[in-house]
Design an enzyme around this catalytic site. Structure first.
Site, PDB file in Angstrom:
ATOM      1  N   ASP A 194      36.030  64.309  58.379  1.00 17.67           N
ATOM      2  CA  ASP A 194      35.294  63.496  59.336  1.00 17.67           C
ATOM      3  C   ASP A 194      35.397  62.009  59.026  1.00 17.67           C
ATOM      4  O   ASP A 194      35.315  61.172  59.914  1.00 17.67           O
ATOM      5  CB  ASP A 194      33.828  63.943  59.343  1.00 17.67           C
ATOM      6  CG  ASP A 194      33.037  63.292  60.468  1.00 17.67           C
ATOM      7  OD1 ASP A 194      33.552  63.249  61.596  1.00 17.67           O
ATOM      8  OD2 ASP A 194      31.917  62.824  60.217  1.00 17.67           O
ATOM      9  N   HIS A 275      28.914  60.290  65.389  1.00 16.55           N
ATOM     10  CA  HIS A 275      29.369  59.092  66.100  1.00 16.55           C
ATOM     11  C   HIS A 275      30.579  58.437  65.446  1.00 16.55           C
ATOM     12  O   HIS A 275      31.037  57.395  65.915  1.00 16.55           O
ATOM     13  CB  HIS A 275      28.224  58.081  66.174  1.00 16.55           C
ATOM     14  CG  HIS A 275      26.960  58.656  66.749  1.00 16.55           C
ATOM     15  ND1 HIS A 275      26.812  58.914  68.095  1.00 16.55           N
ATOM     16  CD2 HIS A 275      25.798  59.048  66.153  1.00 16.55           C
ATOM     17  CE1 HIS A 275      25.610  59.435  68.307  1.00 16.55           C
ATOM     18  NE2 HIS A 275      24.981  59.534  67.150  1.00 16.55           N
ATOM     19  N   ARG A 276      31.085  59.028  64.366  1.00 14.31           N
ATOM     20  CA  ARG A 276      32.218  58.401  63.681  1.00 14.31           C
ATOM     21  C   ARG A 276      33.459  58.352  64.567  1.00 14.31           C
ATOM     22  O   ARG A 276      34.223  57.396  64.515  1.00 14.31           O
ATOM     23  CB  ARG A 276      32.529  59.139  62.378  1.00 14.31           C
ATOM     24  CG  ARG A 276      31.519  58.883  61.273  1.00 14.31           C
ATOM     25  CD  ARG A 276      32.092  59.244  59.907  1.00 14.31           C
ATOM     26  NE  ARG A 276      31.125  58.997  58.861  1.00 14.31           N
ATOM     27  CZ  ARG A 276      30.352  59.926  58.302  1.00 14.31           C
ATOM     28  NH1 ARG A 276      30.456  61.170  58.706  1.00 14.31           N
ATOM     29  NH2 ARG A 276      29.505  59.621  57.344  1.00 14.31           N
ATOM     30  N   ALA A 277      33.663  59.391  65.363  1.00 12.10           N
ATOM     31  CA  ALA A 277      34.847  59.418  66.228  1.00 12.10           C
ATOM     32  C   ALA A 277      34.782  58.304  67.268  1.00 12.10           C
ATOM     33  O   ALA A 277      35.800  57.659  67.562  1.00 12.10           O
ATOM     34  CB  ALA A 277      34.973  60.780  66.914  1.00 12.10           C
TER      35      ALA A 277
END
Length: 649
Positions: A194, A275-277
Site C-alpha cells: 500500500d 486514501h493513499r491511492a
C-alpha cells in the site's frame, strides 16, 4: 578496469518500467515502484542505468548519511553541530539482501567507541547508505516481517531511529524504494504494498524485432562499452535534461478541483481502501505534466497516473487496466452531469440518498450481528474432550540463533563471535572492577574477555504446517472433493500471508504421496491442488507417517513450529505393521511424544462400527477434534481455526 553501466536510453522495451523510474526520480514523494513479473526482463539493468544517468548529489563531506547541505532541517545531529565542507557524489543503487539482519539494515552502536570513549556512535546500516539514493529490494515479497516493519517506518517518516542498549540515534533516510517480485512466489505484505506508489507488471518481450535488437545492443555493449555509451550520449543527455527541467517545474504545476474529483471518483469506483491511492495518483499526474513540460494537469495525465498506480493492483479482478480508461471517462461524465443538475434536484437526490443510506446501514448491522453469532458458534466447537495438557508452541516467543528479533536478555557467550550485549558487558566489568578498587575511589573501566555477554533475542515463531489429506475412494463424492480443494486453497492463501511453510500429503491406494513439498510459496502449486484425483483404498497410517517424517525435520529448526492438520473420514483399511487402526494410533502417539500439534477434521457424517476413529486419533495425538458438519463455511473457518490455535497454544 572501469565498471561501465548499460545506458538507460539504450534499453529496449519495458516502457512502463522506465517511465515509473523517471517519474520517481523527478518526484521521490510518489513513493517508489513495485515491479512484478518474470526474471531476466531487465529490471535490475533499468534501475542501475537510471542511477548512473541522474545528476550528482551535493552532500556533506564525510557524512555517512549523505546529508543534503541545502536542506538544514534534514541534517543529522553531527552535521548540525558545526561547519562542514560540501562534495558531490554519484547517486547509487543500494541493495537490501533478503538475509540481512535487522542491525545490518538499521545500523548498530559502535562497540569500540562505546567501550573506549564512552560516546554514543552509530555504525551505519543499509538505510544510512540509502538516504538520497535508490534502495533496491529484489524478491521484496520474501523479505522478513521485521525488515518490512523497518522499511515501513523509514518510508513513512523519512527518518531511521536506532535504539540499542538505552541509546537512541536518529538520521535521515529518504530513498526511492524499488522492489521486484514474482507473484507466483507469494504476495507482498499489504501494509508495504500500500505504501509503494506505482505498481508495474513486466513480461518477456514477444516481438521478434525487439528481441533481436536486445541481443544486438547487448553484444555491441560487451564488445566495446565505452564506444557504446558514447553512441547513446546524446539520448542520455535528452532524458537527463527532461528530468532536471521537470524537477524545477514540478512545484508550479496546478490541478483543478474537478480533476481531483475525477481521481476520488475513480478510487471509490474501484473500491480502493484508504486514501493513499488518491494522493499517489495526484502526485503522479502532476509529475507526468511536469515531465511533459506543462504547468497544468489535464485528463490524459490523470488517466496515465491512474494506470500506473491502480492498473497492476487490480489486474486479477474484472477491474483491470483495460477498465481504468473507461472509469476515467465515466468519472468525467458524471462530474459534468452533476454541474448541470439544478439545486432542487440535488437536494431531492440528497434526501433520497440519505434514506437509502440509513436503510443499508441498518441492514449491514444486522448482517454483522448474524456473522458474529455464526463465527462464535463455529469457533467454540473445539475439542470435545477434557483435561488436555496445553503447551505454548506456535505463537510463543522463541530463542533465536540468528540476530533477528527483540533483545530481551544477555548470556555468557559460547563462542568468540556473537551479538554483543554492551549494557550487560559493561555491567559485568563494572561489578568486577568495583571489587578491585578501594571503597569511594574512581578508576578506568577495564573490559576483559570474560566480561563479554551476548544478546538473547526473541521473535515470533512461524509454523510449518503439514496438511495430511484423505483422497481415497471413501471420499469419492463431489461435495467432499470440492470441500477438500476449497479448504486446501484457503489454508494455502492464509499461510502465504503469514509466511508459514506448508506441505500437502495425500493418501490413497497403498501409500501416501507428497502433493506439495515443504515450501513458503505454496501459492505457486495451485495446479497440483486442482489436479488431485480421488479413489482407491485408505492408507491413513502411511499418510500420518509421511507427514510425521516431514515435521521431525522441522523440529530441528528454531524458526518454525511444526503443526499437522489431518482431514479424513476415519476409515483406514491399509496397514503398515500391526493393522490399519493400530498403526494410525501408534503414529498419533508419536506425534504427541514429539510435541507436534495436531488438528483432526472429521469428514464422516455418522460413526461407523460403533467407534469414532477420528476422535481416537485426536486423543492419541493430544490434539484437537472438529466435525466438518458442525462448521459453517469450512473453507473460511478452517484457516481461522489454525489462527486461533496459534494464538491459544
Amino acid at each position: 578496469m572501469k565498471n561501465f553501466i548499460f545506458p538507460f536510453s539504450a534499453i529496449v522495451g519495458q516502457e512502463n518500467v522506465k517511465k515509473a523510474l523517471i517519474l520517481n526520480a523527478i518526484n521521490p514523494s510518489i513513493g517508489g515502484v513495485l515491479i512484478k513479473g518474470d526474471k531476466g526482463t531487465g529490471k535490475t539493468t533499468a534501475v542501475r542505468a537510471l542511477a548512473d544517468l541522474l545528476p550528482s548529489l551535493k552532500v556533506v563531506k564525510g557524512c555517512p548519511f549523505n546529508c543534503d547541505p541545502e536542506d538544514p532541517d534534514s541534517l543529522c545531529e553531527s552535521c548540525r553541530s558545526g561547519d562542514f565542507e560540501v562534495e558531490e557524489k554519484k547517486m547509487r543503487v543500494v541493495e537490501l539482501p533478503l538475509g540481512s539482519t535487522e542491525d545490518r539494515v538499521v545500523g548498530s552502536i559502535n562497540i569500540e567507541k562505546a567501550l573506549k570513549e564512552g560516546s554514543k556512535a552509530l555504525e551505519p546500516g543499509i538505510l544510512a547508505d540509502a538516504n538520497r539514493n535508490i534502495l533496491y529490494v529484489d524478491e521484496i515479497n520474501l523479505l522478513d516481517d521485521n525488515l518490512v516493519d523497518v522499511l515501513l517506518d523509514a518510508a513513512a517518516y523519512g527518518v531511521n531511529i536506532v535504539e540499542r542498549e538505552g541509546i537512541s540515534i536518529a538520521h535521515p533516510s529518504r530513498f526511492i524504494l524499488v522492489g521486484t517480485m514474482n507473484p507466483a512466489e507469494g504476495e507482498l505484505r499489504p501494509q508495504l504494498s500500500d505504501r509503494i506508489g506505482l505498481h508495474i507488471s513486466v513480461h518477456s518481450i514477444m516481438d521478434l524485432e525487439k528481441r533481436v535488437k536486445i541481443m544486438e545492443r547487448r553484444e555491441e555493449f560487451e564488445r566495446d562499452p565505452a564506444a557504446f555509451r558514447d553512441k547513446f550520449q546524446e539520448k542520455q543527455r535528452e532524458v537527463l535534461d527532461s528530468i532536471v527541467t521537470a524537477r524545477k517545474l514540478l512545484g508550479n504545476v496546478k490541478i483543478s478541483k474537478d480533476l481531483m474529483k475525477v481521481i476520488a471518483h475513480i478510487c471509490m469506483d474501484m473500491g480502493v481502501d484508504g486514501h493513499r491511492a488518491d494522493i499517489a495518483i495526484l502526485k503522479t499526474a502532476k509529475t507526468v505534466a511536469a515531465y511533459q513540460n506543462m504547468d497544468e494537469v489535464n485528463q490524459e495525465h490523470v488517466e496515465e497516473a491512474a494506470l500506473l498506480v491502480l492498473g497492476e493492483r487490480f489486474h486479477k479482478s474484472s477491474q483491470g487496466p483495460e477498465k481504468i480508461k473507461e472509469k476515467v471517462q465515466k468519472a468525467v461524465s458524471d462530474i459534468s452531469e452533476d454541474k448541470k443538475q439544478e439545486t432542487g434536484q440535488n437536494q431531492q437526490n440528497s434526501s433520497e440518498g440519505k434514506k437509502r443510506g440509513m436503510k443499508l446501514k441498518s441492514l449491514e448491522k444486522e448482517d454483522e450481528k448474524v456473522e458474529a453469532d455464526e463465527e462464535g458458534a463455529d469457533l467454540k466447537k473445539l475439542l470435545k474432550m477434557k483435561g488436555k495438557k496445553k503447551r505454548r508452541l506456535y505463537g510463543k516467543r522463541v530463542d533465536s540463533k540468528t540476530q533477528k528479533g527483540k533483545y530481551v536478555k544477555s548470556k555468557l557467550p559460547k563462542d568468540a563471535a556473537g551479538d554483543i550485549a554492551i549494557d550487560a558487558t559493561l555491567r559485568a566489568a563494572a561489578l568486577k572492577s568495583s571489587g578491585d578498587r578501594p571503597k569511594g575511589t574512581m578508576g578506568a573501566l577495564k573490559v576483559e574477555s570474560d566480561d563479554l555477554r551476548h544478546k538473547v533475542r526473541k521473535h515470533g515463531a512461524r509454523a510449518s504446517i503439514v496438511l495430511v489429506v484423505d483422497i481415497s475412494g471413501s471420499m469419492f463424492t463431489e461435495r467432499k472433493a470440492n470441500r477438500i480443494k476449497g479448504i486446501l486453497n484457503r489454508v494455502i492463501e492464509d499461510a502465504n500471508r503469514h509466511h508459514d511453510k506448508i506441505s500437502v500429503v495425500g493418501f490413497k491406494g497403498e501409500d501416501a504421496e507428497i502433493i506439495i513439498p515443504t515450501t513458503r510459496r505454496a501459492g505457486s502449486f495451485k495446479e497440483q491442488i486442482d489436479a488431485i484425483t480421488v479413489g482407491g483404498t485408505t492408507p491413513l497410517a502411511s499418510g500420518l507417517e509421511k507427514g510425521f517424517e516431514i515435521l521431525k525435520k522441522e523440529k530441528t529448526r528454531d524458526e518454525y513450529v511444526p503443526m499437522m492438520l489431518v482431514m479424513t473420514d476415519g476409515m483406514p483399511n491399509v496397514a503398515i505393521e500391526e493393522g490399519p487402526t493400530k498403526d494410525a494410533l501408534n503414529i498419533a502417539g508419536a506425534l504427541k511424544e514429539n510435541e507436534i500439534h495436531t488438528i483432526v477434521i472429521n469428514f464422516e457424517r455418522s460413526v461407523k462400527y460403533g467407534r469414532n476413529m477420528n476422535m481416537e486419533l485426536a486423543l492419541a495425538s493430544g490434539g484437537r477434534y472438529y466435525d466438518l458438519e458442525e462448521l459453517r463455511n469450512p473453507e473460511d473457518v478452517v484457516p481461522e481455526i489454525l489462527r486461533n490455535e496459534r494464538r491459544e497454544l
